[in-house]
Design a protein around this motif. Structure first.
Motif, short mmCIF file in Angstrom:
data_model
loop_
_atom_site.label_atom_id
_atom_site.label_comp_id
_atom_site.label_asym_id
_atom_site.label_seq_id
_atom_site.Cartn_x
_atom_site.Cartn_y
_atom_site.Cartn_z
N SER A 218 14.12 16.24 -8.96
CA SER A 218 12.83 15.93 -8.34
C SER A 218 12.86 14.47 -7.92
O SER A 218 12.88 13.57 -8.77
N PHE A 219 12.86 14.23 -6.61
CA PHE A 219 13.12 12.89 -6.09
C PHE A 219 11.88 12.34 -5.38
O PHE A 219 11.48 12.84 -4.33
N ASP A 220 11.28 11.31 -5.97
CA ASP A 220 10.16 10.60 -5.37
C ASP A 220 10.72 9.37 -4.65
O ASP A 220 11.37 8.53 -5.27
N MET A 221 10.44 9.27 -3.36
CA MET A 221 11.02 8.18 -2.56
C MET A 221 10.56 6.80 -2.98
O MET A 221 11.17 5.79 -2.60
N ASP A 222 9.50 6.71 -3.80
CA ASP A 222 9.09 5.37 -4.23
C ASP A 222 9.99 4.82 -5.33
O ASP A 222 9.79 3.69 -5.80
N VAL A 223 11.01 5.59 -5.73
CA VAL A 223 11.99 5.07 -6.68
C VAL A 223 12.84 3.97 -6.04
O VAL A 223 13.39 3.12 -6.73
N PHE A 224 12.92 3.98 -4.71
CA PHE A 224 13.70 2.95 -4.01
C PHE A 224 12.92 1.63 -3.93
O PHE A 224 11.67 1.64 -3.84
N ASP A 225 13.64 0.54 -3.93
CA ASP A 225 13.03 -0.75 -3.65
C ASP A 225 12.30 -0.67 -2.31
O ASP A 225 12.78 -0.03 -1.37
N SER A 226 11.15 -1.31 -2.24
CA SER A 226 10.33 -1.22 -1.03
C SER A 226 11.02 -1.78 0.21
O SER A 226 10.62 -1.46 1.34
N ALA A 227 12.06 -2.58 0.03
CA ALA A 227 12.82 -3.06 1.19
C ALA A 227 13.55 -1.90 1.87
O ALA A 227 13.76 -1.92 3.08
N TYR A 228 13.91 -0.87 1.10
CA TYR A 228 14.60 0.29 1.64
C TYR A 228 13.61 1.39 2.07
O TYR A 228 13.90 2.14 3.00
#
Length: 321
Positions: free
Chosen positions: A241-251
């Motif tokens: 289950s992948f939530d895209m907010d796991v990435f640094d906001s720069a990405y």
């Protein structure tokens, strides 16, 4: 020359035709029987706590994904001839009825799993993961499953006054017995984004927590192996289950809750490919990409890359067997 020769059917191909340039769109098959992966969209973001826009993600991610090449230069995996992909389209949601929408999602995912498919679900808000995971268990006849959650947040909030939100899915899954805490791994959690009360709830239920800081200090492969240990023992397999907010906001700035200090693109993409290449992988949902909040398209492009790495991992698995 007949000028009509320059015409192409609408949406015929996302890129200029080239017989030597096989794309993901060329892997699509109309008949889902015999397919390996089922692409399913859920254009729904009614339960988002913060900024909305994720309902527009399935179409945007799908378009970006389909124009990517079937050959992955980095791994050497060529999906052409190895992976069969069926696009089921988007589920007809009811924007004003969360329970009915979740019921439909669970039914669709369950049927896909019963047919032996690995669903690749494009959301939509993260509240939908309650329904996708419920559907996976139903499709497996109630067998226990593990879940590997990529997220800056626990998503263990209480449904206050009965309100279901994008912050409540994993608490609901745990409290309803659909998911066992010892089989839930949360990767990428951040300080300043999670309260002590929900951290203590996670500990009480024996969740395995891997904060973003630990990921930054480790080899991605070691984190993946750690996740396997908690999600494959005593289960019928694991779901990503992948939530895209796991990435640094720069990405990934185009999400409901941008998170400075999150994972790098390399870390997330590497781990998803390695997870998807495991024979116990049951599928993945990809949530919280919001195209209206993503003016330069970088978040959509990264989400498509996450979906692509899932397909590459699935192709790698089939290449090995």
């Amino acid at each position: 020359m007949n000028p009509f020769a320059w015409l192409r059917p609408p949406d015929h191909s996302p890129v200029p035709p080239d017989p030597r340039d096989v794309r993901i769109v060329d892997l699509l098959q109309a008949d889902p029987s015999g397919a390996h992966v089922a692409l399913i969209g859920i254009p729904f973001d009614t339960t988002v706590i913060g900024r909305r826009g994720a309902r527009e993600a399935p179409g945007a991610i799908r378009r970006a994904l389909l124009r990517m090449t079937a050959f992955d230069l980095e791994s050497g995996v060529d999906l052409a001839g190895i992976l069969r992909l069926a696009d089921f389209g988007d589920i007809a949601v009811v924007h004003t009825d969360v329970h009915e929408t979740h019921r439909r999602i669970a039914a669709v995912v369950a049927e896909a799993v019963r047919r032996g498919l690995r669903p690749l679900v494009l959301g939509g808000d993260h509240g939908l993961s309650y329904a996708t995971i419920r559907g996976v268990r139903e499709g497996l006849g109630g067998k226990l499953i593990g879940v590997i959650q990529f997220d800056a947040h626990h998503d263990l909030r209480e449904p206050l006054e009965g309100e279901i939100t994008s912050g409540t899915p994993f608490r609901r899954l745990l409290e309803e017995g659909i998911l066992q805490g010892r089989h839930l791994v949360q990767i990428g959690l951040l300080g300043g984004r999670n309260s002590r009360a929900y951290y203590e709830f996670a500990r009480q239920h024996s969740l395995h927590i891997v904060p973003a800081a630990r990921v930054h200090q480790a080899d991605p492969g070691s984190i993946v192996q750690e996740a396997f240990e908690h999600t494959t023992s005593g289960t019928a397999g694991f779901w990503i289950s992948f939530d895209m907010d796991v990435f640094d906001s720069a990405y990934a700035p185009g999400v409901s809750a941008p998170s400075p200090g999150g994972l790098t693109a390399f870390q997330g993409l590497t781990m998803v490919r390695q997870l998807a290449a495991h024979p116990a992988c049951l599928g993945m949902d990809l949530m919280e990409t919001a195209p209206p909040l993503d003016p330069d398209g970088r978040t959509v492009a990264l989400a498509a890359a996450v979906a692509y790495r899932f397909l590459v991992g699935q192709g790698q698995l089939r290449q090995q067997h």
